[in-house]
Structure formats: structure tokens, C-alpha cells
Scaffold this motif. Structure first.
Motif, PDB file in Angstrom:
ATOM      1  N   ILE A 128       0.852  -1.190   0.000  1.00 28.67           N
ATOM      2  CA  ILE A 128       0.000   0.000   0.000  1.00 28.67           C
ATOM      3  C   ILE A 128       0.890   1.244   0.000  1.00 28.67           C
ATOM      4  O   ILE A 128       1.735   1.401   0.886  1.00 28.67           O
ATOM      5  CB  ILE A 128      -0.928   0.021   1.226  1.00 28.67           C
ATOM      6  N   PRO A 129       0.769   2.137  -0.991  1.00 24.75           N
ATOM      7  CA  PRO A 129       1.680   3.284  -1.071  1.00 24.75           C
ATOM      8  C   PRO A 129       1.395   4.320   0.013  1.00 24.75           C
ATOM      9  O   PRO A 129       0.297   4.388   0.566  1.00 24.75           O
ATOM     10  CB  PRO A 129       1.387   3.857  -2.465  1.00 24.75           C
ATOM     11  N   VAL A 130       2.409   5.146   0.298  1.00 28.06           N
ATOM     12  CA  VAL A 130       2.224   6.298   1.175  1.00 28.06           C
ATOM     13  C   VAL A 130       1.433   7.349   0.404  1.00 28.06           C
ATOM     14  O   VAL A 130       1.803   7.714  -0.713  1.00 28.06           O
ATOM     15  CB  VAL A 130       3.581   6.874   1.622  1.00 28.06           C
ATOM     16  N   ARG A 131       0.325   7.802   0.997  1.00 24.79           N
ATOM     17  CA  ARG A 131      -0.531   8.774   0.323  1.00 24.79           C
ATOM     18  C   ARG A 131      -0.325  10.163   0.910  1.00 24.79           C
ATOM     19  O   ARG A 131      -0.235  10.322   2.125  1.00 24.79           O
ATOM     20  CB  ARG A 131      -2.024   8.411   0.445  1.00 24.79           C
ATOM     21  N   LYS A 132      -0.273  11.149   0.036  1.00 26.78           N
ATOM     22  CA  LYS A 132      -0.246  12.547   0.455  1.00 26.78           C
ATOM     23  C   LYS A 132      -1.264  13.303  -0.386  1.00 26.78           C
ATOM     24  O   LYS A 132      -1.472  12.990  -1.555  1.00 26.78           O
ATOM     25  CB  LYS A 132       1.145  13.161   0.272  1.00 26.78           C
ATOM     26  N   TYR A 133      -1.876  14.315   0.241  1.00 26.03           N
ATOM     27  CA  TYR A 133      -2.910  15.094  -0.434  1.00 26.03           C
ATOM     28  C   TYR A 133      -2.623  16.580  -0.259  1.00 26.03           C
ATOM     29  O   TYR A 133      -2.282  17.024   0.835  1.00 26.03           O
ATOM     30  CB  TYR A 133      -4.292  14.773   0.150  1.00 26.03           C
ATOM     31  N   LEU A 134      -2.755  17.329  -1.354  1.00 30.96           N
ATOM     32  CA  LEU A 134      -2.630  18.779  -1.288  1.00 30.96           C
ATOM     33  C   LEU A 134      -4.024  19.333  -1.048  1.00 30.96           C
ATOM     34  O   LEU A 134      -4.890  19.290  -1.928  1.00 30.96           O
ATOM     35  CB  LEU A 134      -2.047  19.321  -2.592  1.00 30.96           C
ATOM     36  N   VAL A 135      -4.234  19.864   0.157  1.00 28.73           N
ATOM     37  CA  VAL A 135      -5.585  20.138   0.645  1.00 28.73           C
ATOM     38  C   VAL A 135      -5.781  21.632   0.896  1.00 28.73           C
ATOM     39  O   VAL A 135      -4.888  22.311   1.402  1.00 28.73           O
ATOM     40  CB  VAL A 135      -5.833  19.362   1.967  1.00 28.73           C
ATOM     41  N   LYS A 136      -6.949  22.127   0.516  1.00 29.22           N
ATOM     42  CA  LYS A 136      -7.395  23.457   0.959  1.00 29.22           C
ATOM     43  C   LYS A 136      -8.257  23.211   2.186  1.00 29.22           C
ATOM     44  O   LYS A 136      -9.259  22.515   2.121  1.00 29.22           O
ATOM     45  CB  LYS A 136      -8.168  24.156  -0.152  1.00 29.22           C
ATOM     46  N   GLY A 137      -7.848  23.798   3.299  1.00 29.40           N
ATOM     47  CA  GLY A 137      -8.297  23.317   4.602  1.00 29.40           C
ATOM     48  C   GLY A 137      -9.696  23.715   5.026  1.00 29.40           C
ATOM     49  O   GLY A 137     -10.549  24.134   4.236  1.00 29.40           O
ATOM     50  N   ILE A 138      -9.905  23.623   6.315  1.00 28.77           N
ATOM     51  CA  ILE A 138     -11.232  23.752   6.909  1.00 28.77           C
ATOM     52  C   ILE A 138     -11.751  25.177   6.755  1.00 28.77           C
ATOM     53  O   ILE A 138     -11.003  26.143   6.752  1.00 28.77           O
ATOM     54  CB  ILE A 138     -11.180  23.339   8.397  1.00 28.77           C
ATOM     55  N   LYS A 139     -13.046  25.282   6.580  1.00 28.56           N
ATOM     56  CA  LYS A 139     -13.678  26.595   6.451  1.00 28.56           C
ATOM     57  C   LYS A 139     -13.920  27.180   7.841  1.00 28.56           C
ATOM     58  O   LYS A 139     -14.422  26.495   8.721  1.00 28.56           O
ATOM     59  CB  LYS A 139     -14.998  26.473   5.695  1.00 28.56           C
ATOM     60  N   VAL A 140     -13.576  28.452   8.000  1.00 26.63           N
ATOM     61  CA  VAL A 140     -13.741  29.131   9.285  1.00 26.63           C
ATOM     62  C   VAL A 140     -14.485  30.443   9.059  1.00 26.63           C
ATOM     63  O   VAL A 140     -14.419  31.041   7.983  1.00 26.63           O
ATOM     64  CB  VAL A 140     -12.382  29.398   9.968  1.00 26.63           C
ATOM     65  N   LYS A 141     -15.180  30.890  10.095  1.00 31.07           N
ATOM     66  CA  LYS A 141     -15.900  32.155   9.993  1.00 31.07           C
ATOM     67  C   LYS A 141     -14.918  33.329  10.022  1.00 31.07           C
ATOM     68  O   LYS A 141     -13.941  33.315  10.770  1.00 31.07           O
ATOM     69  CB  LYS A 141     -16.907  32.285  11.144  1.00 31.07           C
ATOM     70  N   VAL A 142     -15.212  34.334   9.195  1.00 29.29           N
ATOM     71  CA  VAL A 142     -14.355  35.517   9.102  1.00 29.29           C
ATOM     72  C   VAL A 142     -15.235  36.763   9.258  1.00 29.29           C
ATOM     73  O   VAL A 142     -16.458  36.686   9.145  1.00 29.29           O
ATOM     74  CB  VAL A 142     -13.594  35.555   7.758  1.00 29.29           C
ATOM     75  N   PRO A 143     -14.636  37.930   9.520  1.00 30.95           N
ATOM     76  CA  PRO A 143     -15.434  39.152   9.703  1.00 30.95           C
ATOM     77  C   PRO A 143     -16.325  39.463   8.499  1.00 30.95           C
ATOM     78  O   PRO A 143     -16.009  39.119   7.359  1.00 30.95           O
ATOM     79  CB  PRO A 143     -14.370  40.232   9.906  1.00 30.95           C
ATOM     80  N   HIS A 144     -17.412  40.155   8.772  1.00 34.09           N
ATOM     81  CA  HIS A 144     -18.395  40.490   7.741  1.00 34.09           C
ATOM     82  C   HIS A 144     -17.794  41.373   6.656  1.00 34.09           C
ATOM     83  O   HIS A 144     -18.244  41.358   5.507  1.00 34.09           O
ATOM     84  CB  HIS A 144     -19.589  41.220   8.382  1.00 34.09           C
ATOM     85  N   ASN A 145     -16.763  42.143   6.983  1.00 33.82           N
ATOM     86  CA  ASN A 145     -16.169  43.067   6.015  1.00 33.82           C
ATOM     87  C   ASN A 145     -14.894  42.510   5.400  1.00 33.82           C
ATOM     88  O   ASN A 145     -14.076  43.262   4.856  1.00 33.82           O
ATOM     89  CB  ASN A 145     -15.875  44.417   6.672  1.00 33.82           C
ATOM     90  N   ALA A 146     -14.706  41.186   5.487  1.00 30.47           N
ATOM     91  CA  ALA A 146     -13.521  40.537   4.915  1.00 30.47           C
ATOM     92  C   ALA A 146     -13.868  39.938   3.556  1.00 30.47           C
ATOM     93  O   ALA A 146     -14.973  39.439   3.333  1.00 30.47           O
ATOM     94  CB  ALA A 146     -12.995  39.448   5.846  1.00 30.47           C
ATOM     95  N   THR A 147     -12.907  39.997   2.634  1.00 33.81           N
ATOM     96  CA  THR A 147     -13.030  39.368   1.326  1.00 33.81           C
ATOM     97  C   THR A 147     -11.868  38.409   1.138  1.00 33.81           C
ATOM     98  O   THR A 147     -10.710  38.781   1.342  1.00 33.81           O
ATOM     99  CB  THR A 147     -13.031  40.417   0.203  1.00 33.81           C
ATOM    100  N   LEU A 148     -12.178  37.181   0.759  1.00 28.32           N
ATOM    101  CA  LEU A 148     -11.135  36.173   0.552  1.00 28.32           C
ATOM    102  C   LEU A 148     -10.450  36.414  -0.784  1.00 28.32           C
ATOM    103  O   LEU A 148     -11.110  36.576  -1.813  1.00 28.32           O
ATOM    104  CB  LEU A 148     -11.758  34.778   0.581  1.00 28.32           C
ATOM    105  N   ARG A 149      -9.128  36.442  -0.771  1.00 23.20           N
ATOM    106  CA  ARG A 149      -8.368  36.560  -2.019  1.00 23.20           C
ATOM    107  C   ARG A 149      -8.337  35.190  -2.696  1.00 23.20           C
ATOM    108  O   ARG A 149      -7.795  34.232  -2.144  1.00 23.20           O
ATOM    109  CB  ARG A 149      -6.953  37.063  -1.751  1.00 23.20           C
ATOM    110  N   THR A 150      -8.899  35.096  -3.893  1.00 23.78           N
ATOM    111  CA  THR A 150      -9.013  33.803  -4.595  1.00 23.78           C
ATOM    112  C   THR A 150      -8.146  33.725  -5.836  1.00 23.78           C
ATOM    113  O   THR A 150      -8.083  32.672  -6.470  1.00 23.78           O
ATOM    114  CB  THR A 150     -10.474  33.543  -4.988  1.00 23.78           C
ATOM    115  N   SER A 151      -7.498  34.809  -6.208  1.00 24.60           N
ATOM    116  CA  SER A 151      -6.638  34.798  -7.384  1.00 24.60           C
ATOM    117  C   SER A 151      -5.539  35.827  -7.197  1.00 24.60           C
ATOM    118  O   SER A 151      -5.617  36.706  -6.328  1.00 24.60           O
ATOM    119  CB  SER A 151      -7.445  35.099  -8.655  1.00 24.60           C
TER     120      SER A 151
END
Length: 563
Positions: free
Chosen positions: A238-261
Motif C-alpha cells: 500500500i503506497p504512502v498517500r499525500k494530499y494537497l488540501v485546501k483546509g477547513i472553512k472558518v468564519k471571518v469578519p463580515h467586512n472581509a473578502t477572501l483573495r481567490t486569485s
């Protein structure tokens, strides 16, 4: 040469984190809408023995791998990989000819999939010279729901059996059902290759049996999972598995914008004024709100109430963390000053985990006024003044650290996502190396996957070690109730300055301050007067005149300081 061997497959179910995660990095950003078993772009996020399943150019390093991904939602679909019940049934017929397709009907609506087992008694042909060679036979498998049209499920190269064997050979084809369709389901196997009419060509195919499969229906809600089906021929274990993951979603301030690009993907930008309300949960690498989530989560965190946390201190830390700065690579790219990319894999003491995350943004947490607050080593205004007049005996005591403990070389350990292994960044203080030699300090950059961030940590460490003097003193309660860990203070010590430059206030207006003793106070060159106002803040103004014990300033203070 006999080159047809039956295959075996291994199934693996990996728990990759608490949910809800954004998921595997590719495709970006919403992988969960893709179809299980299809040609999925998230294959580029999966690594076997540190080799990607799929390269960025679309080519594959491993074949016959089936991938299922679940993001850890509160009501997610089960992964069809672990067979809970398998029932082998006879088809009631044997050979499948070109002119006579074979059909079986599945009526049990609890069946999730059928494994169609095709048998080839032998696959070979004899030449006129007496040689034995391999050959090929092709089939198709199609499904039909409740009288609808047949849909081809296996065809082309997937339906070809190529090679040579003089012995019985079997191949399984897994057909999964869409449970939203109407039942019953017909499965049809068709021979595409013409039937053999020569005594020298042996390519009969038989369909003697099939297996009805009912999968384990456990959904593992709120747990992010990856299910794999691997061809055992390509791995010795059984091979060693690794995953490139975008992690858990968390609450952020109402006036915050996530940088996606662009630069700083995953960090936050702010606009407007924060009113203390948090908005929708997003996948961010901002360490302040990741810590906030860990403190408030009832599943994997401390389950603190949000009212127990000083949101505004978290907000201030987040603003400094998410500011975009040069990444140090010389390419002009920018990245957030501090980001957190970590997989916490085991239970640990809460105090330890909190301090580890705080170390990412050079901060600390403390309990104050009934809530948990954060502070950070960052540029800020002076919060208090200390002089001989407001400390107890014996005044200010100074001490230096040992020269042997002052690092001149920092070796920072961080995790490189491209190499999927730990790397080391060396930072040198050339000036002090010339003075004291190389004194190496090893440090681990917790939750760091950026070489630039690791380098900045090394620079910070060397700067801290170069500031080698500490000052100790005892003060009164009036200062103690105002000052907090991480505040910047000023010390006016006449022993250091060589003359008296501080004292108490006897009385004051907003422009004229009467001090306890004005002897030897002189204007000098562009003097300023700093005072502690009634609200505990520190304010400074230019001095225009000193007359006896009265100091007059150029413009009014925000309020008159207390006597």
C-alpha cells in the motif's frame, strides 16, 4: 509468452481532516461538484510515494485508480468503496456471441453496483507456421434504467482484452448505479469482435456470473475523506498517500473578502469598519481566524463561547497578518505577512496548540477583562510611560544576556508543498558573525509552507537576539490596570539620560502642564512633552516654553491629563 494475468485491487479510505474542508486543491475552487470516477482534475492533488497521480500536463503516472472525495459536510454521500454485502449470482448462460448479447436484470433497489465477471477460457491463435500468438477480443457493457435507452458504460480500449493465455482468464468490470434513476436495471454485455470461425483462433468470451454489491452506507458526516481503489500490480505494498488540501472553512469578519486569485490567495482583505459580526465560513490561511475557530469549535476545539473572545484583538492581528508584502524571491510577487498551513493530527494540550499558532504571527494570548485577547509583536503607538516617579525602589534594573546565547545564524525548518517534504532556510547576521562568530539557532516554523515566511522568521529571531538588554522594575496599580502583554512602553531613566527628563503632574490644562519640579528642565533642540491622558493613552506635543514648573505646548492635548 503468456502475458495475461488476472488483477487484484486494493481499497483505501483516508481521513484527511475535520470538515467542512474546501477540499483538494485542484480543481480550484469547488471540486465537490465533479462526478466520482470521472476524469477528475483533483488527481493532481494526490501523491503516491511522493509521485503525483496526474501531472500538470494531464498525463498519468498510475493507471486504473478510482478516486472518491468527500469534503466533510454535515450531510454528505457515502463513499462507494467498502463492500458491505457481496452476493455472487449465476447468469444462467455462458458464451456471449456477436449476434446474441446477454442481458440480466437487477431488481433489488438496495444494490449499489454490480461486478460483471467476464471469462476467457483461452485467448490465442495458431499461425500456419505453428507459432502461438496473442490476439484480441472486444466487448461492450451497457445499462438501461426502467425501460429507458441503453447507455454504454464500457467500450473502446476499456472493453478490449489483449494478449495471450492458454489458461482461463477472468476480468471484472465494476458498474455503479445511479440510485436516483427508476428501477429495475438491465445490464447488457455485447461481443463487438466477430465470432471465430477458425480452429486456429480461440477468443471465446463467457459471462457466467455477476456480483451484486451493497456498499457500506456510513457517511462519516463532518469528516473529510478520500477513498481510493488501486491496481495492486503497480505497487508492491500500500503506497504512502499525500494530499494537497485546501483546509477547513472558518468564519471571518463580515467586512472581509477572501483573495481567490493573484497574489496572496487564501488571505483576507478588508474594507469598511468591523462591527464585531462574523460572516460566512471560508477557507482561509489567516492564522488569527483559524485560531478563533479552534477556540470556539465544539467538535475539535475548546468550545468557548464567542462572547469569551475579544474579536477586535483578533481583527487587529488579522489585519497585520493578511497585509501583502514582497515574498522575498526577487520576482516581485507578494504574499501575506503571516499565513497558517498546518494539519493538526493528534490531540494536544490546548495551551501548547494555542502558543504554537500564536508563534506563527509573533503573538501571544492572554485572559483580560473576562475574555481571551491576542497581542502581537507589530508596530504600534506607545501605551504607557515609566519614570523614576511612578516605579518603586530600586528603580530600573538592567541586565544583559550571555553572548553565547545570542544567535548569529538562524536555521529555519519549514514544509515545502512543491517537494512535499521539510526544507531548511538559513539566515545570517553577517555583522555579528564578524564580531562573535557563528552561533547557530535551529527553529521550526510552525504551519509555514513559504520560504519567504521562513526567512522572515529567521530575521526576526536574529533581531530579537541582537536586542540583548532587559529592564526590570516594579510599578503601581495605576499602570498595572492599563498595560497589557505586548504593549509598547517608554522608559525615561535619568541614570541612562544623564539628566532628569520626567516626573509627576501637579495640575494641568490642555496646553499648560505644571510639573512637580522644573529645576534644570531646558528647552534644548525641538523638545517634546509626552503625557498620560485621563483615558490611559499616551500623547505627545511640541514644547514652546518652560517657565518655572509650567511647560507650555504648541497645540492642545486631546484632554487635560490628571494630576
Amino acid at each position: 509468452k503468456d502475458n495475461l494475468d488476472s488483477k487484484q485491487f486494493a481499497t483505501v479510505l483516508d481521513l484527511i481532516g475535520e470538515g467542512e474542508l474546501e477540499g483538494l486543491k485542484y480543481p480550484d475552487p469547488h471540486f465537490i461538484n465533479a462526478i466520482d470516477g470521472a476524469a477528475n482534475p483533483w488527481h493532481q492533488s494526490i501523491f503516491f510515494n511522493n509521485t503525483p497521480l496526474q501531472n500538470r500536463d494531464g498525463s498519468y503516472n498510475f493507471k486504473d485508480v478510482i478516486v472518491h472525495v468527500r469534503a466533510g459536510q454535515s450531510n454528505q454521500e457515502s463513499i462507494p468503496i467498502n463492500e458491505n454485502v457481496s452476493t455472487v449470482k449465476s447468469t444462467g448462460f455462458s458464451e456471449v456471441s456477436n449476434s446474441t448479447p446477454r442481458v440480466v436484470q437487477i431488481t433489488d433497489t438496495d444494490v449499489d453496483a454490480v461486478k460483471v465477471t467476464i471469462t476467457v477460457p483461452q485467448l490465442q491463435q495458431y499461425t500456419d507456421e505453428g507459432d502461438i500468438e496473442g490476439t484480441e477480443v472486444q466487448l461492450e457493457i451497457a445499462t438501461q434504467y426502467s425501460g429507458g435507452s441503453y447507455v454504454t458504460r464500457v467500450s473502446g480500449d476499456n472493453g478490449k482484452i489483449t494478449g495471450r493465455t492458454g489458461d482461463l482468464y477472468q476480468r471484472d468490470y465494476l458498474i455503479r448505479f445511479d440510485k436516483s434513476e427508476s428501477w429495475p436495471v438491465n445490464i447488457k454485455v455485447t461481443r463487438v469482435t466477430a465470432d471465430s470461425t477458425s480452429s486456429k483462433l480461440f477468443n471465446v468470451i463467457q459471462w457466467n456470473a455477476y456480483t451484486e454489491i451493497k456498499y457500506d452506507q456510513r457517511k462519516y458526516n463532518n469528516s473529510a475523506l478520500v477513498g481510493l481503489r488501486l491496481d495492486a500490480e503497480q505497487f508492491s505494498s500500500i503506497p504512502v498517500r499525500k494530499y494537497l488540501v485546501k483546509g477547513i472553512k472558518v468564519k471571518v469578519p463580515h467586512n472581509a473578502t477572501l483573495r481567490t486569485s493573484g497574489d496572496g490567495v487564501g488571505s483576507l482583505s478588508y474594507s469598511g469598519t468591523f462591527n464585531g459580526e462574523l460572516g460566512a465560513a471560508v477557507c482561509t490561511n489567516d492564522p488569527a481566524w483559524c485560531l478563533f475557530d479552534l477556540l470556539t469549535s465544539e467538535r475539535y476545539g475548546l468550545n468557548l463561547d464567542e462572547s469569551d473572545l475579544d474579536k477586535f484583538s483578533f481583527y487587529a492581528v488579522s489585519q497585520y497578518c493578511s497585509e501583502l508584502i514582497d515574498d522575498g524571491t526577487g520576482t516581485g510577487k507578494k504574499e501575506p505577512r503571516y499565513s497558517l498551513n498546518v494539519n493538526i493530527q493528534s490531540a494536544q494540550e490546548a495551551y501548547t496548540v494555542i502558543n504554537q499558532i500564536c508563534s506563527v504571527f509573533r503573538g501571544m494570548s492572554f485572559w483580560s477583562a473576562g475574555s481571551v485577547s491576542l497581542t502581537q509583536d507589530s508596530p504600534k503607538d506607545t501605551s504607557y510611560l515609566f519614570t523614576i516617579a511612578n516605579v518603586l525602589e530600586p528603580g530600573f534594573t538592567y541586565a544583559n544576556s550571555s553572548q553565547k546565547t545570542r544567535a548569529t545564524v538562524a536555521v529555519v525548518k519549514y514544509f515545502d508543498n512543491d517537494l512535499r517534504d521539510y526544507q531548511y532556510e538559513e539566515v545570517k547576521d553577517e555583522t555579528n558573525i564578524a564580531r562573535y562568530g557563528s552561533i547557530v539557532k535551529n527553529i521550526e516554523a510552525y504551519g509555514t509552507t513559504s520560504r519567504g515566511q521562513a526567512h522572515r522568521l529567521g530575521r526576526w529571531l536574529l533581531y530579537e537576539h541582537s536586542a540583548n538588554e532587559t529592564c526590570s522594575f516594579v510599578t503601581s496599580i495605576d499602570a498595572g490596570v492599563v498595560c497589557r502583554p505586548g504593549d509598547v512602553i517608554e522608559i525615561a531613566d535619568e541614570l541612562k539620560a544623564g539628566e532628569r527628563r520626567s516626573g509627576r503632574i501637579k495640575s494641568a490644562t490642555t496646553t499648560a502642564i505644571t510639573v512637580d519640579n522644573g529645576i534644570n528642565l531646558t528647552l534644548g533642540s525641538q523638545p517634546t512633552l509626552a503625557v498620560i491622558l485621563s483615558d490611559g493613552s499616551v500623547e505627545s506635543k511640541w514644547v514652546t516654553n518652560i517657565s518655572s514648573d509650567v511647560i507650555t505646548v504648541s497645540s492642545a492635548f486631546s484632554s487635560a491629563p490628571n494630576s
